[in-house]
Design a protein around this motif. Sequence first.
Motif, short mmCIF file in Angstrom:
data_model
loop_
_atom_site.label_atom_id
_atom_site.label_comp_id
_atom_site.label_asym_id
_atom_site.label_seq_id
_atom_site.Cartn_x
_atom_site.Cartn_y
_atom_site.Cartn_z
N ARG A 204 0.86 -1.34 -0.05
CA ARG A 204 0.10 0.11 -0.08
C ARG A 204 0.78 1.33 0.09
O ARG A 204 0.68 2.32 -0.62
N ASP A 205 1.78 1.22 0.76
CA ASP A 205 2.78 2.45 0.75
C ASP A 205 3.41 2.73 -0.47
O ASP A 205 3.74 3.61 -1.11
N SER A 206 3.99 1.44 -1.09
CA SER A 206 4.37 1.52 -2.46
C SER A 206 3.41 2.13 -3.55
O SER A 206 3.80 3.11 -4.37
N LEU A 207 2.34 1.85 -3.37
CA LEU A 207 1.20 2.48 -4.33
C LEU A 207 1.00 3.94 -4.00
O LEU A 207 1.10 4.65 -4.84
N VAL A 208 0.98 4.23 -2.73
CA VAL A 208 0.78 5.76 -2.59
C VAL A 208 2.00 6.45 -3.15
O VAL A 208 1.85 7.74 -3.61
N ASP A 209 3.23 5.93 -2.99
CA ASP A 209 4.71 6.57 -3.26
C ASP A 209 4.30 6.63 -4.86
O ASP A 209 4.65 7.88 -5.47
#
Length: 688
Positions: A440-445
């Motif tokens: 999820r953090d990677s997607l937000v990045d």
Amino acid sequence: MWDSVQRWRKAGRARLELDYLLGNAPFDALLADRIEWLVEIFHWMRVPGSLSVQGLDYQSGQVQATRVRYLLLILEKNPEWKISVAKTLRSILKDTSALDLFCVTGLPSESGFVSEAMDRLIEKALPRPPHEHDLGELFSRLFPSEHDVKWLERLDGNVLADIWSLFQFGEGANERDVWAKVRIDMEDALLFLTGQIRAFGLAPKLRMRMTRTQRMRDLPFFEVTFYAQLLIKDSHRNDPLHAQMSEEHFRKILAACRAQLDVAHAHLNEYGVSIAIVYQLDRIKLLIRRVETLLEILLGKTHEPEKIVHFLCSLISEASQRKSIGSLVAENLSLISMKIAERSAETGDHYITRTKKEYSQMFGKAGVGGALTSLTAFVKLLIERLPVPYFVAGLGYSINYSLSFIGIYAVGATLATKQPAMTANALAAKMDSLDNQESRDSLVDEIVNLVRSQGAAIFGNVALVIPCSVAIALGIYYFSGAPIMNREQALEVLGHHSILGLSPLHGAFTGVLLWFSSIIAGWIDNWSAYREIPQAIASSRRLKSFLGPSRLKNWVDAYRKHLAGWAGNISLGFLLGMTPKIMGFFGLPLDVRHVTLSTGVISYASASIGIEVFSRPEFWLAVSGIVMIGAMNLGVSFYLALLVALKARRIRAPIRSEIYAEVMERFRKKPTSFFFAPKGAPAAPNGH
């Protein structure tokens, strides 16, 4: 008028009382009268009336389930009524055929996607003719809505056992066993369904996508009907061992058929999608599922009411979906939407910058795109002055835009408004696996990178389209002694782009066209792959002789690589050029407002007025309009592309909401990351 409406509503809710219905069961009447009696019984259970239980929710099926229990209780206290009701139910089953209920209800009836959609549309518009002897038709009258599943699922085992006993209550020696009659229809349905599976599975267009070396008779579809016949034959023999072996063989054949469907789907994913083939694959899958359901009931050692109710619930759900045109479109277009989105995602990933170096490169490419667009805006102004017919002017705009977009694409430059439809699909491709916080953090990045990339593209376009347009305008004035447009024309141009006018609406409409051009590009690329156009070109004897094998291979590789880009740019040019003319023909005041083109046109108008333009309110309203046009172009095209991509991947709404919340939290904590590239050089995902 109001009285007529009230009478119509009351007619739909009118019903006979339960004691009258149970006391007058017409077991010796005409079949049509018996069917109407049964419909009234179900109408009593479904329509609100005098019997209500406090604290129970009608929408959840609690009231209906309670009414079923109440009906059984009344029959238990009145044996004469119970015998009449039981005889009526048995007579209905005796005089009707359940074959279509098992092999038609809830399943597609037409051979193709378009004909199936038309059939569903006609069913919605026209009433269905009565077929008294068809139990499937009666089933649709008894369970007209998917909400009926709720109260059926609330019936416990004891109630279901009482319902089953009701069918056998007071059964005479000369009356045929109800289950025997239904079982024969179920066996016939099994043979009918397996025959369809065999015919559809061996169709040439499907067979060539499963195997090109295997013989037709070696495919599992070829044997499925034979093993169904063997299973039915052995189930009637007093030989449990043979019956078990036949069941095992039949289930293996069905599993092998499913595996072949997966092979066909994999072929479509790799080589291109056809709606007609997707429809047939889904149809076979539904047929196999129905066969497996019938198999569970047929091979049951005892009559299990729970299994029968579960089957009825699935029939109700499938029949409800069978009526829906939306579900047909969603099911059959999901794969082709996925293919189009995947093609766009491959291109769109290159539009996302993740480092400061990539950000600078994007800005530079966008600057080149802006410079070339200033020439496009100049040619547009020239075409406007030509005394040509309406259609010819639109064609001129289209060719101008298409050549400009192709030129920008050929030199590797960037036009900001073409990015969102591509980058949205690339983003959605990364939303398939979000089962942990790290992903999820990677997607937000990635979302942050995307927003920043869009900003770089817009700033780069605008940064050069303005000075280049002004330079061209000054050059024209220097050599001709007259501005590109007079004062009145320039002020009119500024007024057309004012934020107080229709510019925001036109900008949103242009966003739709930008998105639609990406759909066209993906569709043409998919069509070419599905029709094996590159292979056909590569195998052309004449082209091999004319170009030579190595040059032909380079041509084919270029065709594969650039087809979607060419199609997207040309289609966008004609959409922007011809759509306003077509809309004008129908009297619709819809025009296109492309942020970079509009900025160039406003720059020409401002240069024609001179330095005093900065003191005029029309100029600042037009500048505000440009900001709104850019937001509409990017926002609408990105939203539509992302929506299609998410729908194609069937990503659930709750997950999307969670991601949106995390993006807002990131903006609250690190707002500058949305506008300025990081100094570091993190590893790009997917090997970018």
